[in-house]
Enzyme design. Structure first.
Site, mmCIF file in Angstrom:
data_model
loop_
_atom_site.group_PDB
_atom_site.id
_atom_site.type_symbol
_atom_site.label_atom_id
_atom_site.label_comp_id
_atom_site.label_asym_id
_atom_site.label_seq_id
_atom_site.Cartn_x
_atom_site.Cartn_y
_atom_site.Cartn_z
ATOM 1 N N SER A 16 29.531 -11.658 -30.108
ATOM 2 C CA SER A 16 29.613 -10.098 -30.676
ATOM 3 C C SER A 16 30.545 -9.602 -29.362
ATOM 4 O O SER A 16 30.774 -9.828 -28.393
ATOM 5 C CB SER A 16 28.361 -9.175 -30.357
ATOM 6 O OG SER A 16 27.598 -9.346 -29.113
ATOM 7 N N SER A 146 32.123 -6.606 -14.131
ATOM 8 C CA SER A 146 31.542 -4.402 -13.867
ATOM 9 C C SER A 146 32.205 -3.829 -13.388
ATOM 10 O O SER A 146 32.250 -4.294 -11.538
ATOM 11 C CB SER A 146 30.207 -4.727 -14.419
ATOM 12 O OG SER A 146 29.925 -3.517 -14.668
ATOM 13 N N TYR A 159 20.790 -4.716 -13.828
ATOM 14 C CA TYR A 159 22.639 -4.814 -13.644
ATOM 15 C C TYR A 159 23.955 -4.518 -12.943
ATOM 16 O O TYR A 159 23.836 -5.588 -12.203
ATOM 17 C CB TYR A 159 22.603 -3.729 -15.295
ATOM 18 C CG TYR A 159 24.219 -3.895 -15.916
ATOM 19 C CD1 TYR A 159 24.322 -4.980 -16.656
ATOM 20 C CD2 TYR A 159 25.547 -3.745 -15.494
ATOM 21 C CE1 TYR A 159 25.767 -5.923 -17.096
ATOM 22 C CE2 TYR A 159 26.717 -3.839 -15.975
ATOM 23 C CZ TYR A 159 26.302 -5.045 -17.072
ATOM 24 O OH TYR A 159 27.665 -5.703 -17.147
ATOM 25 N N SER A 195 31.643 -2.177 -26.768
ATOM 26 C CA SER A 195 31.583 -3.707 -27.718
ATOM 27 C C SER A 195 29.761 -3.299 -28.274
ATOM 28 O O SER A 195 29.131 -1.987 -28.216
ATOM 29 C CB SER A 195 31.016 -4.460 -26.326
ATOM 30 O OG SER A 195 30.291 -3.897 -25.681
#
Length: 291
Positions: A16, A146, A159, A195
């Site tokens: 995905s 990121s 994260y 996303s």
């Protein structure tokens, strides 16, 4: 296109989002693909589309189920790709999960799971693929990090920690590979992207999913992010920040004016938490939807 056409590219997290779109765009270029994720049914769905949109044949696509947290399986998975294609030219470390929860509310098991998946799982797979690249003295290791690997932000402390760890690891690894100038280590740092990463985020408890992901339309389109990722990989950029404003400007502040960045993040962070608690996307108030 010329740089990546005919290359064997292994994409993790390919069921995905960014990983799936990477597979689609690479197939149109003419790269052979190993696509991996935990959800084999989604990979099979993606492989059917790959055959429809490209000139690839079935032998050019390997569907390989992979759990990044099962590190004992990574050597065998690498050998499976090598057995099928004979080589791995590019590894795209895309698999991972984000987070939406405040530290004070979050079980430590969640932080352990984030590090196990995003960090340890990624470097484990890299280790086995790198051994092959060192033998061939060439290859590309592309890691989807990121902008959270550059800055800090509320609701994503675990994260952020995992992406900071990846940044530190791959920047260090690059310096260990100076005797192999044709092995490139490339860090991609996307900002908010349209996303499914938000739907699959970690929350304060491992058993709990996010109740409301909010509208994502204000974020960068996935196909745009992937196009810039492939341009960065083809040109061996050591690090690429791929983001719309204002996130890109904040990255520069964190890099060159951290005191201002801390001040700004305190203001933005408060609004981010308010957005999250009210059920809209945490970053919704920082962008305007493009007409």
């Amino acid at each position: 296109e010329d740089e990546l056409r005919g290359k064997v590219v292994w994409v993790t997290g390919a069921s995905s989002g960014i990983g799936e779109e990477l597979a689609y765009q690479l197939s149109k270029i003419g790269a052979s693909l190993a696509i991996s994720a935990r959800r084999e049914d989604e990979l099979e769905r993606g492989s059917v589309k790959l055959l429809e949109i490209s000139s690839l044949s079935e032998k050019d696509i390997l569907v390989l189920r992979l759990d990044l947290t099962d590190r004992s399986s990574h050597e065998a998975a690498t050998n499976s790709v090598l057995k099928h294609f004979g080589k791995i030219d590019v590894l795209v470390n895309n698999g991972g999960r984000s987070q939406r929860s405040l530290f004070v509310d979050t079980n430590l098991d969640v932080y352990s799971a984030i590090i196990e998946l995003n960090y340890l799982g990624t470097i484990s797979l890299t280790k086995y693929v790198l051994n092959h690249m060192i033998q061939r003295k060439k290859g590309k290791i592309v890691t989807v990090s990121s902008v959270m690997g550059i800055m800090g932000a509320p609701l994503a402390s675990g994260y952020c920690a995992s992406k900071h760890a990846l940044q530190g690891f791959f920047n260090s690894l690059r310096t260990e590979l100076t005797d192999y100038p044709e092995i490139s280590v490339i860090n991609i740092c996307p900002g908010p992207v349209q996303s499914k990463i938000i739907q699959n985020v970690f929350t304060e408890d491992l058993a709990k999913s996010l109740e409301n992901s909010g509208d994502q339309s204000h974020k960068m389109r996935t196909d745009r992010c992937v196009r810039l990722t492939l341009v960065s990989a083809a040109n061996d950029l050591k690090e690429a920040w791929i983001s719309d404003q204002p996130y890109l400007a904040v990255c520069y502040l964190w890099q060159y004016a951290p005191t201002w960045a801390w001040w700004l993040m305190n203001r933005m962070g408060k609004r981010r938490i308010e957005n999250f608690k009210s059920g809209v996307d945490a970053d919704a108030s920082y962008s305007r939807k493009k007409k």
